[in-house]
Scaffold this motif. Structure first.
Motif, short mmCIF file in Angstrom:
data_model
loop_
_atom_site.label_atom_id
_atom_site.label_comp_id
_atom_site.label_asym_id
_atom_site.label_seq_id
_atom_site.Cartn_x
_atom_site.Cartn_y
_atom_site.Cartn_z
N GLY A 98 0.81 -1.22 0.00
CA GLY A 98 0.00 0.00 0.00
C GLY A 98 0.84 1.26 0.00
O GLY A 98 1.91 1.31 0.62
N THR A 99 0.35 2.30 -0.67
CA THR A 99 1.04 3.59 -0.66
C THR A 99 0.70 4.42 0.56
O THR A 99 1.33 5.45 0.82
N ALA A 100 -0.30 3.99 1.33
CA ALA A 100 -0.72 4.71 2.54
C ALA A 100 -1.67 3.83 3.33
O ALA A 100 -2.13 2.79 2.85
N SER A 101 -1.97 4.28 4.54
CA SER A 101 -2.97 3.61 5.37
C SER A 101 -3.66 4.63 6.24
O SER A 101 -3.02 5.56 6.75
N PRO A 102 -4.99 4.51 6.44
CA PRO A 102 -5.64 5.32 7.48
C PRO A 102 -5.01 5.01 8.83
O PRO A 102 -4.60 3.87 9.09
N ILE A 103 -4.90 6.03 9.67
CA ILE A 103 -4.39 5.82 11.03
C ILE A 103 -5.21 6.64 12.00
O ILE A 103 -5.89 7.61 11.62
N ASN A 104 -5.16 6.26 13.25
CA ASN A 104 -5.73 7.04 14.34
C ASN A 104 -4.58 7.39 15.29
O ASN A 104 -4.31 6.65 16.24
#
Length: 303
Positions: free
Chosen positions: A292-298
């Motif tokens: 993946g080029t990115a991921s949602p994060i909290n």
């Protein structure tokens, strides 16, 4: 083709984590000592989306980007995927979520997100980036991020609610914040720009403030492990939501490509800013999206 010194080869030819290698056990233990109150704050925007709701228009996002889509099902009444009978008298709801992280929600960029020529960070072949995912430097290589967060509150420094769209944050601004920065720190930059969404999308889309190329180099030279901000691109954007910098000053190239510094974008920093704290324990864990080029994060600040 590397046009200035960076971190290529610093952690060996196979490295795909960049400056996250600085988050050694000793650094993490030292970061934990900055927990003094035990108060926990989320630094994330909500993922609020549906095909039949105005909800997406209530959360900041870049114009034209595919918005998050969130489908709910209740016993298959309106969306059958994933539902099943679980016993007499019992009911179950289920979710389906579609998110394109860049520009639509709080997320972390992978080192494969941007490059120049035919090589990713550390010389890995860019030809391994395909529609099915990146064979090198994907977000799954990052792992959990735990370290000392340091807040650079630029609006507070300037005595304004939020920066102007044309403002660019340089080394002098960062130094004037008076924040001690150490190798392995997570640099968190507040612009206050998400507050403009309350005046409507057009206000948010008028451009964005952010780091200048010189400001980015200042942080990279200090061996930060990660750079996070509440804007959409770390650097500034013009009214067309594009960066004006040339290749040498592009913030994604400076951080991701040359120095191997992951980026976290579109944070919500208002509650953190209200505390007046500039040091805290920072925690974020990207999803293990292979290639993946990115991921949602909290992201989490523990005060």
């Amino acid at each position: 083709m590397l046009d200035e010194s960076g971190n290529w080869g610093r952690w060996g030819p196979s490295d795909e984590r960049g400056t996250l290698n600085l988050l050694t056990p000793d650094v993490v233990v030292a970061a934990a000592r900055h927990v003094r109150e035990g108060r926990v704050l989320s630094l994330s925007l909500p993922i609020r989306g549906a095909t039949s709701s105005p909800a997406p228009t209530t959360v900041p996002h870049l114009k034209g980007r595919p918005l998050p889509q969130h489908f709910m099902s209740v016993d298959g009444g309106d969306y059958a995927a994933g539902t099943r009978a679980i016993g007499a008298g019992l009911k179950m709801s289920d979710d389906a979520l579609v998110v394109t992280p860049h520009g639509t929600t709080t997320h972390m960029d992978a080192l494969c997100h941007m490059w120049s020529g035919d090589a990713l960070y550390n010389g890995h072949p860019a030809g391994r980036v395909r529609s099915y995912g990146a064979g090198r430097c994907g977000i799954e290589k990052a792992g959990p991020v735990v370290g000392r967060g340091v807040l650079f509150d630029i609006p507070r420094l300037r005595g304004v609610e939020h920066l102007a769209a044309t403002d660019r944050i340089g080394p002098d601004d960062l130094e004037e914040c008076g924040v001690e920065i150490r190798p392995g720190d997570i640099a968190v930059i507040r612009t206050g720009w998400p507050l403009t969404w309350q005046d409507g999308p057009d206000a948010y889309w008028a451009g964005q403030p952010g780091l200048s190329g010189a400001g980015g180099r200042w942080l990279a030279e200090r061996d930060v492990a990660l750079v996070a901000s509440d804007n959409a691109a770390i650097g500034g954007l013009n009214e067309h939501q594009l960066a004006d910098e040339d290749l040498a000053d592009d913030l994604h190239m400076i951080f991701l490509w040359r120095h191997g510094v992951h980026l976290a974008e579109m944070l919500w920093l208002e509650e953190l800013a209200e505390t007046g704290r500039t040091d805290f324990l920072f925690i974020a864990a990207p999803l293990k999206i292979e290639g993946g080029t990115a991921s949602p994060i909290n992201p989490i600040a523990v005060l």
